[in-house]
Design an enzyme around this catalytic site. Structure first.
Site, PDB file in Angstrom:
ATOM      1  N   ILE A 196     -14.876 -19.966 -12.722  1.00 42.79           N
ATOM      2  CA  ILE A 196     -15.491 -21.234 -12.356  1.00 42.79           C
ATOM      3  C   ILE A 196     -15.693 -21.267 -10.844  1.00 42.79           C
ATOM      4  O   ILE A 196     -14.734 -21.075 -10.096  1.00 42.79           O
ATOM      5  CB  ILE A 196     -14.619 -22.420 -12.806  1.00 42.79           C
ATOM      6  N   CYS A 236      -6.230 -14.455 -13.387  1.00 40.69           N
ATOM      7  CA  CYS A 236      -5.942 -14.136 -11.999  1.00 40.69           C
ATOM      8  C   CYS A 236      -4.494 -13.664 -11.894  1.00 40.69           C
ATOM      9  O   CYS A 236      -3.759 -13.641 -12.890  1.00 40.69           O
ATOM     10  CB  CYS A 236      -6.151 -15.350 -11.102  1.00 40.69           C
ATOM     11  N   SER A 274     -13.174 -14.366 -10.844  1.00 36.86           N
ATOM     12  CA  SER A 274     -14.038 -15.536 -10.696  1.00 36.86           C
ATOM     13  C   SER A 274     -14.615 -15.961 -12.043  1.00 36.86           C
ATOM     14  O   SER A 274     -15.351 -15.204 -12.678  1.00 36.86           O
ATOM     15  CB  SER A 274     -15.178 -15.225  -9.719  1.00 36.86           C
TER      16      SER A 274
END
Length: 292
Positions: A58, A2, A56
């Site tokens: 988990i 991320c 994305s």
């Protein structure tokens, strides 16, 4: 993977509208790190602005999107990385208090862990790779934290009484047209092939060192306090090494340790794989992943 970005303003650096535009520009530069979702949070009163791009892995639902608020509404976090022991920590939290979880994400577990134990104890309890920013609304304090070995990057730039940070240099480059090359950083790159922390290739941009976090008090003057919460050299677990065991015993213990570590890092709600370089390290990881 991320991307996180944000900044703290200790005075009127710009209007709230202009600050939001800067935040979006900084965060959008990181879209390649997180193409699945974007999120923003700001407080005009506290002069804090946080942005997040999500990949994305988990919990694929919107409930795991960031920035994320703690249930007691004291903390807000933007997080990049993975907490490998989050399921164990979640069970621990469930044993000591009732939590109506909003997601199955490791980010929420980290956030509630901090809400329960504070930043210092929580950093000692978690096992993972991470870089995150946490804002404590109660104490008006901002934290920038990086994992023990520095797997996840986190850069920061101080401009007068303003502090900007990001997962990548790209977000900080757009803040100024004059980004002077650091001679020290360049020498490191030519010598080692990379620029070690706390330096970067730019003169006025630093990289947060592994095993450290920065505490920022939201006062009229920008005050940064660097705190080391982990030291590889001073890790007492290495003092337990004994060379009196046989090679076979040590080899078996090493194999078990590798299998345990690989298994803890295979938690995912999407298909995962191993990038094979042909070296011994990736081959061992692939072999272990097949077993577990």
């Amino acid at each position: 993977m991320c991307g996180i970005s944000g900044f703290f303003l200790s005075n009127n650096y710009s209007t709230h509208k202009e600050s939001l535009k800067i935040l979006r520009n900084m965060t959008n530069v990181l879209r390649h790190r997180g193409p699945d979702a974007s999120g923003y949070w700001s407080s005009e009163r506290d002069n804090i602005y946080l942005g997040h791009r999500r990949l994305s892995i988990i919990d694929l639902s919107k409930s795991a999107n960031q920035p994320m608020n703690s249930r007691n509404d004291r903390y807000i976090i933007i997080f990049n990385g993975e907490i490998y022991n989050f399921k164990k920590l979640k069970s621990h939290l469930d044993e000591i208090k009732f939590i109506s979880w909003s997601s199955t994400s490791d980010t929420e577990v980290l956030l509630e862990l901090i809400a329960q134990y504070g930043i210092d104890k929580s950093l000692k309890m978690i096992n993972g790779m991470f870089a995150f920013s946490l804002f404590d609304k109660s104490n008006k304090t901002t934290y920038l934290c990086r994992d023990r070995l520095g797997e996840k990057p986190l850069y920061y730039k101080k401009i007068n009484d303003q502090l900007f940070f990001s997962s990548e240099l790209k977000s900080l480059e757009i803040l100024s047209k004059e980004n002077l090359i650091s001679i020290k950083g360049l020498n490191f790159y030519l010598k080692y092939g990379f620029v070690p922390s706390p330096y970067s290739i730019y003169k006025n941009i630093n990289k947060l060192e592994p095993g450290k976090y920065i505490k920022i008090n939201n006062n009229k003057e920008l005050k940064l306090t660097s705190i080391q919460y982990y030291s590889f050299i001073n890790n007492k677990s290495f003092n337990n090494f004994h060379n009196s065991y046989s090679i076979d015993y040590n080899a078996a213990q090493l194999n078990k340790k590798i299998d345990d570590v690989v298994e803890s890092e295979l938690i995912s709600d999407v298909p995962i794989g191993v990038l094979l370089s042909g070296g011994i390290d990736s081959s061992i990881i692939a072999s272990s992943a097949v077993k577990v």
